[in-house]
Design an enzyme around this catalytic site. Structure first.
Site, PDB file in Angstrom:
ATOM      1  N   GLY A 127       1.195  -1.355   0.020  1.00  0.00           N
ATOM      2  CA  GLY A 127      -0.019   0.127  -0.077  1.00  0.00           C
ATOM      3  C   GLY A 127       0.635   0.959  -0.310  1.00  0.00           C
ATOM      4  N   ARG A 164     -17.144 -14.747  -8.858  1.00  0.00           N
ATOM      5  CA  ARG A 164     -16.198 -13.744  -8.765  1.00  0.00           C
ATOM      6  C   ARG A 164     -16.876 -12.498  -8.625  1.00  0.00           C
ATOM      7  NH1 ARG A 164     -10.877 -11.740 -10.993  1.00  0.00           N
ATOM      8  NH2 ARG A 164     -10.545 -14.062 -11.017  1.00  0.00           N
ATOM      9  N   ASN A 206      -6.194   2.783 -11.980  1.00  0.00           N
ATOM     10  CA  ASN A 206      -5.123   2.023 -12.289  1.00  0.00           C
ATOM     11  C   ASN A 206      -4.050   2.848 -12.128  1.00  0.00           C
ATOM     12  OD1 ASN A 206      -4.041  -0.344 -10.745  1.00  0.00           O
ATOM     13  ND2 ASN A 206      -3.790  -0.833 -13.395  1.00  0.00           N
ATOM     14  N   HIS A 210       0.072   1.595 -13.224  1.00  0.00           N
ATOM     15  CA  HIS A 210       0.620   0.585 -13.348  1.00  0.00           C
ATOM     16  C   HIS A 210       2.136   0.910 -13.559  1.00  0.00           C
ATOM     17  CE1 HIS A 210       1.150  -3.461 -15.767  1.00  0.00           C
ATOM     18  NE2 HIS A 210       2.152  -2.285 -16.462  1.00  0.00           N
ATOM     19  N   ASP A 236      -5.355  -3.869 -18.010  1.00  0.00           N
ATOM     20  CA  ASP A 236      -4.339  -2.083 -18.266  1.00  0.00           C
ATOM     21  C   ASP A 236      -4.224  -1.542 -19.338  1.00  0.00           C
ATOM     22  OD1 ASP A 236      -2.474  -3.021 -16.048  1.00  0.00           O
ATOM     23  OD2 ASP A 236      -1.695  -4.645 -17.030  1.00  0.00           O
TER      24      ASP A 236
END
Ligand code: GRF
Length: 201
Positions: free
Chosen positions: A15, A69, A111, A113, A149
């Site tokens: 984190g 899921r 996100n 990456h 991504d």
């Protein structure tokens, strides 16, 4: 100033990007606040780090859900809504997301990456960059879409690959760039209009 955008950070591990976002949001002028840190791993180190900073945390372990899921994501989605979350930041969240969660948070989920996308999608980016003999590497913040991504790029930062670099050294250099980039990208998103909020399913 207008209200800060209520933001959740989803993590699976240490984190450090979550901390960078939390530190940035402590500035009264920053346009987002971290109202929830959520992990699919109850033992994620970042949960304790967030709790120590006074940030509400939730662990929603994916393992009891087995292969379901959708049920795990429904629980995650319900927690986000229960906390009035407006923006979701994935930061080392090691779960592939289904179209359900992605579509519900379309335009509101980011996100980070560790590569200069569209190059080096997926895992082990630092090793692959070194093996390819690249001279530049970096990180990307993008909107999350169904393809891994691959969503629209919001911000990038590049770092040099230096002679004799190891994956660990290169990773540390990229991580430092991530910690500067992610708060900038979140601020840019939080400052503008957002697509309409996901209704209760
Ligand atoms: C970062 O390198 C991020 O780019 C990738 O996972 C790592 C998470 O690190 N998605 P941390 O948990 O934020 O320290």
């Amino acid at each position: 100033m207008t209200a800060k955008r209520r933001t959740a950070v989803l993590i699976s591990g240490r984190g450090s990007n979550m901390v960078a976002l939390a530190e940035a949001s402590a500035d009264p002028r920053y346009p987002a606040e971290i109202v929830l840190v959520l992990s699919n791993r109850p033992d994620a180190a970042g949960l304790a780090t967030a709790a120590a900073r006074g940030i509400p945390t939730i662990a929603i372990d994916h393992r009891p859900f087995g292969r379901d899921r959708a049920a795990h994501e429904a629980a995650v989605d319900a927690a986000l809504r229960a906390h009035g979350v407006e923006i979701v930041c994935l930061a080392g969240y090691l779960r592939l997301l289904s179209p359900f969660l992605v579509s519900r948070w379309s335009g509101r989920m980011l996100n980070i990456h560790p590569s200069l996308l569209p190059d080096y999608k997926g895992l082990h980016t630092h090793e692959r960059v070194l093996a390819a003999g690249e001279t530049r590497h970096g990180c990307t913040v993008h909107l999350v879409t169904e393809d891994l991504d691959s969503g629209p790029i919001l911000a990038q930062a590049d770092v040099p690959v230096l002679p004799g670099d190891t994956p660990e050294g290169l990773s540390a250099r990229v991580l430092e760039a991530e910690h500067a980039l992610y708060p900038r990208a979140l601020a840019a998103l939080a400052s503008g209009p957002l697509p309409s909020a996901p209704p209760a399913p």
